[in-house]
Design an enzyme around this catalytic site. Structure first.
Site, PDB file in Angstrom:
ATOM      1  N   TYR A   1       0.583  -1.280  -0.040  1.00 30.36           N
ATOM      2  CA  TYR A   1       0.236  -0.103   0.140  1.00 30.36           C
ATOM      3  C   TYR A   1       0.852   1.148   0.081  1.00 30.36           C
ATOM      4  O   TYR A   1       0.620   2.139  -0.793  1.00 30.36           O
ATOM      5  CB  TYR A   1      -0.760   0.307   1.182  1.00 30.36           C
ATOM      6  CG  TYR A   1      -1.743   0.849   1.516  1.00 30.36           C
ATOM      7  CD1 TYR A   1      -2.906   0.937   1.029  1.00 30.36           C
ATOM      8  CD2 TYR A   1      -2.146   2.357   1.676  1.00 30.36           C
ATOM      9  CE1 TYR A   1      -4.152   1.945   0.365  1.00 30.36           C
ATOM     10  CE2 TYR A   1      -2.800   3.259   2.571  1.00 30.36           C
ATOM     11  CZ  TYR A   1      -4.093   2.853   1.425  1.00 30.36           C
ATOM     12  OH  TYR A   1      -4.543   3.963   1.731  1.00 30.36           O
TER      13      TYR A   1
ATOM     14  N   LYS B   1       1.040   4.098  -2.381  1.00 30.40           N
ATOM     15  CA  LYS B   1       0.565   5.363  -2.507  1.00 30.40           C
ATOM     16  C   LYS B   1       2.033   6.175  -2.847  1.00 30.40           C
ATOM     17  O   LYS B   1       1.877   7.726  -3.132  1.00 30.40           O
ATOM     18  CB  LYS B   1       0.285   5.457  -0.882  1.00 30.40           C
ATOM     19  CG  LYS B   1      -1.595   4.729  -0.714  1.00 30.40           C
ATOM     20  CD  LYS B   1      -2.293   5.114  -2.097  1.00 30.40           C
ATOM     21  CE  LYS B   1      -3.442   4.951  -1.458  1.00 30.40           C
ATOM     22  NZ  LYS B   1      -4.596   5.618  -2.070  1.00 30.40           N
TER      23      LYS B   1
HETATM   24  P1  NAP Z   1     -13.221   2.808   0.858  1.00 29.05           P
HETATM   25  O1  NAP Z   1     -14.045   3.213   1.945  1.00 29.05           O
HETATM   26  O2  NAP Z   1     -13.051   1.192   0.884  1.00 29.05           O
HETATM   27  O3  NAP Z   1     -14.005   2.612  -0.576  1.00 29.05           O
HETATM   28  C1  NAP Z   1     -12.927   2.360  -1.258  1.00 29.05           C
HETATM   29  C2  NAP Z   1     -13.429   2.533  -3.050  1.00 29.05           C
HETATM   30  O4  NAP Z   1     -12.916   1.913  -3.942  1.00 29.05           O
HETATM   31  C3  NAP Z   1     -15.375   1.789  -3.101  1.00 29.05           C
HETATM   32  O5  NAP Z   1     -16.261   2.449  -3.598  1.00 29.05           O
HETATM   33  C4  NAP Z   1     -14.959   0.681  -4.006  1.00 29.05           C
HETATM   34  O6  NAP Z   1     -15.397   0.048  -4.925  1.00 29.05           O
HETATM   35  C5  NAP Z   1     -13.767   1.307  -4.504  1.00 29.05           C
HETATM   36  N1  NAP Z   1     -12.887   0.147  -5.616  1.00 29.05           N
HETATM   37  C6  NAP Z   1     -12.134  -0.987  -4.963  1.00 29.05           C
HETATM   38  N2  NAP Z   1     -11.177  -1.062  -6.141  1.00 29.05           N
HETATM   39  C7  NAP Z   1     -11.773  -0.959  -7.080  1.00 29.05           C
HETATM   40  C8  NAP Z   1     -11.277  -0.792  -8.173  1.00 29.05           C
HETATM   41  N3  NAP Z   1     -10.384  -1.932  -8.836  1.00 29.05           N
HETATM   42  N4  NAP Z   1     -12.245  -0.642  -9.053  1.00 29.05           N
HETATM   43  C9  NAP Z   1     -12.971   0.410  -9.288  1.00 29.05           C
HETATM   44  N5  NAP Z   1     -12.787   0.757  -7.920  1.00 29.05           N
HETATM   45  C10 NAP Z   1     -12.774   0.274  -6.661  1.00 29.05           C
HETATM   46  O7  NAP Z   1     -12.204   3.168   1.417  1.00 29.05           O
HETATM   47  P2  NAP Z   1     -11.619   4.659   2.266  1.00 29.05           P
HETATM   48  O8  NAP Z   1     -11.939   4.144   3.261  1.00 29.05           O
HETATM   49  O9  NAP Z   1     -12.766   5.508   1.307  1.00 29.05           O
HETATM   50  O10 NAP Z   1     -10.284   5.185   0.890  1.00 29.05           O
HETATM   51  C11 NAP Z   1     -10.568   5.795   0.026  1.00 29.05           C
HETATM   52  C12 NAP Z   1      -9.473   6.533  -0.795  1.00 29.05           C
HETATM   53  O11 NAP Z   1      -8.727   7.105   0.365  1.00 29.05           O
HETATM   54  C13 NAP Z   1      -8.091   4.662  -1.381  1.00 29.05           C
HETATM   55  O12 NAP Z   1      -6.944   5.217  -1.886  1.00 29.05           O
HETATM   56  C14 NAP Z   1      -7.710   4.966   0.282  1.00 29.05           C
HETATM   57  O13 NAP Z   1      -6.481   4.298   0.105  1.00 29.05           O
HETATM   58  C15 NAP Z   1      -7.647   6.403   0.551  1.00 29.05           C
HETATM   59  N6  NAP Z   1      -7.168   6.872   2.010  1.00 29.05           N
HETATM   60  C16 NAP Z   1      -7.541   6.245   2.664  1.00 29.05           C
HETATM   61  C17 NAP Z   1      -7.772   7.129   4.311  1.00 29.05           C
HETATM   62  C18 NAP Z   1      -8.672   6.251   5.484  1.00 29.05           C
HETATM   63  O14 NAP Z   1      -7.871   6.319   6.269  1.00 29.05           O
HETATM   64  N7  NAP Z   1      -9.898   5.499   4.694  1.00 29.05           N
HETATM   65  C19 NAP Z   1      -7.027   7.294   4.775  1.00 29.05           C
HETATM   66  C20 NAP Z   1      -5.922   7.449   3.452  1.00 29.05           C
HETATM   67  C21 NAP Z   1      -6.530   6.992   2.404  1.00 29.05           C
HETATM   68  P3  NAP Z   1     -16.353  -1.360  -4.665  1.00 29.05           P
HETATM   69  O15 NAP Z   1     -17.470  -1.076  -4.065  1.00 29.05           O
HETATM   70  O16 NAP Z   1     -16.044  -1.898  -5.756  1.00 29.05           O
HETATM   71  O17 NAP Z   1     -15.760  -1.941  -3.428  1.00 29.05           O
END
Ligand code: NAP
Length: 244
Positions: A152, A156
């Protein structure tokens, strides 16, 4: 004519909040999904409640042909893409000693190659329009590293290098490319953590709380807006001061 924003991975979590926030600003929205499910229907409804259009296109960001197809669908429906938010992302955490090759590759494929795939298909339209905003969702661990997240963190960190290089390539066409590095944000991705772990994390954050999806969406709104027109190639941490 309304501005158009394409947000990947917006069925839930941070992407969903970004899509709703931009809808509130009057953008017509396009989101992608892998499989139709309740989350998709709910998000589409929440976007449309703001009297803007919402196009949901099917496609996995890690598959180049699928991204090519869904970007074409967005262009044929709206005629342009003003703002691209590369948000889709996954984690498959494990210490390197025990990490399977496929788990390293799949995280790179979705997070980093996925960002390339969608951007590669969107950029010709922005170049032609001589205008555009690309906002890539990275993570603080792309800067600091994190035990158990070699895959990861590498994806990133890759997004940060990608963002800066592309910003240099396309600046002369009035296209700004920036990254956001969220810290701990409350979503499904962090739901897997036990409450004690979350409390411990919050204690070590200067602002003493985990972030929420709106904290990130507010910065996307700014980077998409005219107010940020002299900012490109930057990584903006949204982490309550966790990394400084
Ligand atoms: P999340 O709740 O797990 O949602 C992930 C989203 O990405 C879902 O809509 C999922 O769709 C979609 N997705 C995953 N794989 C995909 C693929 N191969 N093709 C198309 N869509 C896909 O994650 P989140 O926490 O909102 O994170 C969003 C972004 O922020 C990510 O890039 C994550 O790395 C980043 N981020 C998050 C955090 C945190 O603390 N939450 C911190 C730093 C960065 P499906 O419904 O199809 O699974």
């Amino acid at each position: 004519m309304s501005k158009v924003a394409l947000i990947t991975g917006a069925t839930r979590g941070i992407g969903r909040q970004i899509a709703i926030t931009l809808a509130k600003e009057g953008y017509d929205i396009a989101i992608n999904y892998r499989k139709e499910n309740k989350d998709l229907i709910n998000t589409k409804q929440a976007i449309e409640e703001n009297n803007v259009r919402c196009l949901a296109v099917q496609g996995d960001v890690s598959n180049f042909e699928e991204t090519e197809k869904f970007v074409k669908e967005v262009i044929s429906e709206y005629g342009k893409i003003d703002v691209l938010v590369n948000n889709a992302g996954i984690t498959k955490d494990m210490l390197l000693m025990r990490m399977k090759e496929e788990d390293f590759k799949s995280v790179i494929d979705v997070n980093l190659i996925g960002t390339f795939n969608v951007t590669k298909n969107v950029i010709p339209h922005m170049m032609k329009a001589r205008s555009g905003r690309i906002i890539n969702i990275s993570s603080v661990v792309g800067v600091t590293g994190n035990a158990g997240q070699t895959n990861y963190s590498a994806s990133k960190a890759g997004i940060i290098g990608f963002t800066k290089s592309l910003a240099k390539e396309v600046g002369s066409r009035n296209i700004a490319v920036n990254a956001i590095a969220p810290g701990f944000i409350e979503t499904n991705m962090t739901d897997v953590l036990k409450d004690e772990v979350k409390d411990e994390i919050a204690k070590n954050i200067p602002l003493k709380r985990m972030g929420n999806t709106q904290d990130v969406a507010n910065v996307v709104k700014f980077l998409a807006s005219e107010e940020s027109s002299y900012i490109t190639g930057q990584v903006i941490n949204v982490d309550g001061g966790m990394v400084m």
